[in-house]
Design a protein around this motif. Structure first.
Motif, PDB file in Angstrom:
ATOM      1  N   PRO A  92      76.252  15.593  26.045  1.00  0.00           N
ATOM      2  CA  PRO A  92      77.697  15.440  25.855  1.00  0.00           C
ATOM      3  C   PRO A  92      78.474  15.221  27.149  1.00  0.00           C
ATOM      4  N   GLY A  93      77.770  15.052  28.266  1.00  0.00           N
ATOM      5  CA  GLY A  93      78.448  14.835  29.550  1.00  0.00           C
ATOM      6  C   GLY A  93      78.569  16.088  30.391  1.00  0.00           C
ATOM      7  N   THR A  94      77.673  17.037  30.183  1.00  0.00           N
ATOM      8  CA  THR A  94      77.726  18.318  30.884  1.00  0.00           C
ATOM      9  C   THR A  94      77.782  18.139  32.398  1.00  0.00           C
ATOM     10  N   VAL A  95      76.842  17.347  32.935  1.00  0.00           N
ATOM     11  CA  VAL A  95      76.788  17.152  34.389  1.00  0.00           C
ATOM     12  C   VAL A  95      78.035  16.436  34.885  1.00  0.00           C
ATOM     13  N   PHE A  96      78.486  15.454  34.139  1.00  0.00           N
ATOM     14  CA  PHE A  96      79.684  14.715  34.532  1.00  0.00           C
ATOM     15  C   PHE A  96      80.864  15.661  34.720  1.00  0.00           C
ATOM     16  N   TRP A  97      81.074  16.540  33.749  1.00  0.00           N
ATOM     17  CA  TRP A  97      82.196  17.461  33.838  1.00  0.00           C
ATOM     18  C   TRP A  97      82.018  18.455  34.987  1.00  0.00           C
ATOM     19  N   ALA A  98      80.780  18.906  35.216  1.00  0.00           N
ATOM     20  CA  ALA A  98      80.525  19.837  36.323  1.00  0.00           C
ATOM     21  C   ALA A  98      80.733  19.150  37.669  1.00  0.00           C
ATOM     22  N   ALA A  99      80.279  17.898  37.789  1.00  0.00           N
ATOM     23  CA  ALA A  99      80.474  17.154  39.040  1.00  0.00           C
ATOM     24  C   ALA A  99      81.950  16.868  39.277  1.00  0.00           C
ATOM     25  N   ARG A 100      82.656  16.547  38.215  1.00  0.00           N
ATOM     26  CA  ARG A 100      84.105  16.303  38.312  1.00  0.00           C
ATOM     27  C   ARG A 100      84.824  17.535  38.835  1.00  0.00           C
ATOM     28  N   ASP A 101      84.371  18.703  38.387  1.00  0.00           N
ATOM     29  CA  ASP A 101      84.987  19.960  38.810  1.00  0.00           C
ATOM     30  C   ASP A 101      84.602  20.320  40.245  1.00  0.00           C
ATOM     31  N   CYS A 102      83.404  19.890  40.662  1.00  0.00           N
ATOM     32  CA  CYS A 102      82.888  20.259  41.986  1.00  0.00           C
ATOM     33  C   CYS A 102      83.433  19.359  43.089  1.00  0.00           C
ATOM     34  N   TRP A 103      83.569  18.047  42.788  1.00  0.00           N
ATOM     35  CA  TRP A 103      83.970  17.092  43.820  1.00  0.00           C
ATOM     36  C   TRP A 103      85.167  16.257  43.372  1.00  0.00           C
ATOM     37  N   ASP A 104      86.269  16.372  44.079  1.00  0.00           N
ATOM     38  CA  ASP A 104      87.463  15.565  43.792  1.00  0.00           C
ATOM     39  C   ASP A 104      87.239  14.089  44.087  1.00  0.00           C
TER      40      ASP A 104
END
Length: 325
Positions: A92-104
């Motif tokens: 469902p895009g788990t990594v995408f959302w985590a990366a979005r939160d980690c790196w602006d």
């Protein structure tokens, strides 16, 4: 650790109208398949209901594990500011959302996923992540990938456990070829998950990669069975989460293991904490894997001064950094 507000709201909207008994039954089936690491040729997330059961019961935990893994990369590579992401087996895009939160810095994400059901759910969730562009592409992890340019960050989370063991090294090779800077692989924190990560780790070292996290060295893993390397994150359960899983406790612990490899060396650190620290008045006992490739316990007391004070702040999975000269 909780989901970002935008993702949590998108998940709540996606689950609206799904009857609880139906969701609970689907969650039970999904949980059995994951626990057994079932490989029967069927996709775990084979239909819309299974996909939504995943959102309700697994997404918060896998997000916490992935987010913690990426945070370790950011800690070791403070100059790393990925603009592009390729996530293979994206769900469902788990990594995408985590990366979005980690790196602006993240601007573009390409998400490869086999299941049409979870691609549809993930595409809907990704609309809430604007202005970042995230596009799903149909792709079988073991099949031919679409033509892709390399990305700054390439990821594979909770996928190796679904594959035949002899496919691990060839897939790692393909992922490394797509990696412009850093590759992160995350697996369940089981003895079997650790073994899969060890195989990926060895392949990456052979390819000339620099290990960024969690390992403070590039030597053979010093742990031996029945011990194994893994970490944990505590995840708050929503009311729906508890009802769908039939649980009373308002939290759960997600155990995971990961490896992060880069084309650039990270900041060297002394050790990684491999278990919950044992602390009492005047002492802290740490289980460490150190930069020399050794694993063992270290006892610090008040006599150790600054090192003791620093040790009291450490948690399972933390890096122990070298003291400034």
């Amino acid at each position: 650790m909780e989901l970002p507000a935008a993702l949590r709201q998108a998940v709540d909207k996606a689950l609206e109208g799904v009857p609880l008994p139906v969701l609970k039954q689907a969650a039970e089936v999904l949980s059995r398949r994951y626990r057994a690491e079932t490989r029967d040729g069927r996709l775990h997330l084979s239909d819309d209901l299974a996909a939504k059961a995943y959102l309700a019961t697994r997404l918060p935990a896998t997000y916490a594990a992935v987010r913690a893994s990426l945070e370790s990369v950011a800690e070791a590579r403070d100059s790393f500011a990925p603009r592009s992401l390729i996530d293979v087996g994206a769900g469902p895009g788990t990594v995408f959302w985590a990366a979005r939160d980690c790196w602006d810095s993240l601007e573009d994400a390409t998400l490869l996923e086999t299941s049409p059901a979870i691609r549809a759910v993930g595409t809907d969730l990704a609309r809430h992540a604007e202005p970042i562009t995230a596009r799903y592409l149909a792709a079988d992890v073991l099949g031919k990938f679409p033509e892709l340019e390399s990305a700054d960050l390439v990821t594979l989370a909770y996928v190796l456990d679904e594959l035949p063991p002899n496919e691990i090294e060839p897939l790692v090779d393909r992922l490394w070829a797509l990696t412009g800077d850093t590759l992160v692989i995350v697996e369940p924190g089981t003895p079997a998950g650790w073994q899969r990560i060890l195989r990926a780790r060895a392949r990456l070292i052979e390819a000339g990669a620099h290990l960024v996290a969690p390992c403070p060295h590039q030597q053979s893993c010093p742990l031996t069975a029945p011990d194994w390397c893994h970490f944990s994150r505590r995840v708050a359960r929503s009311r729906l989460h508890r009802l769908a899983k039939g649980g009373e406790v308002p939290w759960e612990d997600e155990k995971f293991i990961y490896v992060a490899a880069s084309r650039h060396a990270g900041t060297a650190f002394e050790a990684r904490v491999l278990a919950p620290p044992q602390a009492s008045s005047g002492m802290v006992r740490l289980k460490l894997c150190d930069a020399e490739g050794n694993a063992g316990e270290r006892l610090l007391t008040r006599r150790d001064g600054a090192a003791f004070k620093a040790a009291r702040k450490l948690d399972w999975g933390d890096a122990v950094w070298k003291e400034a000269d």
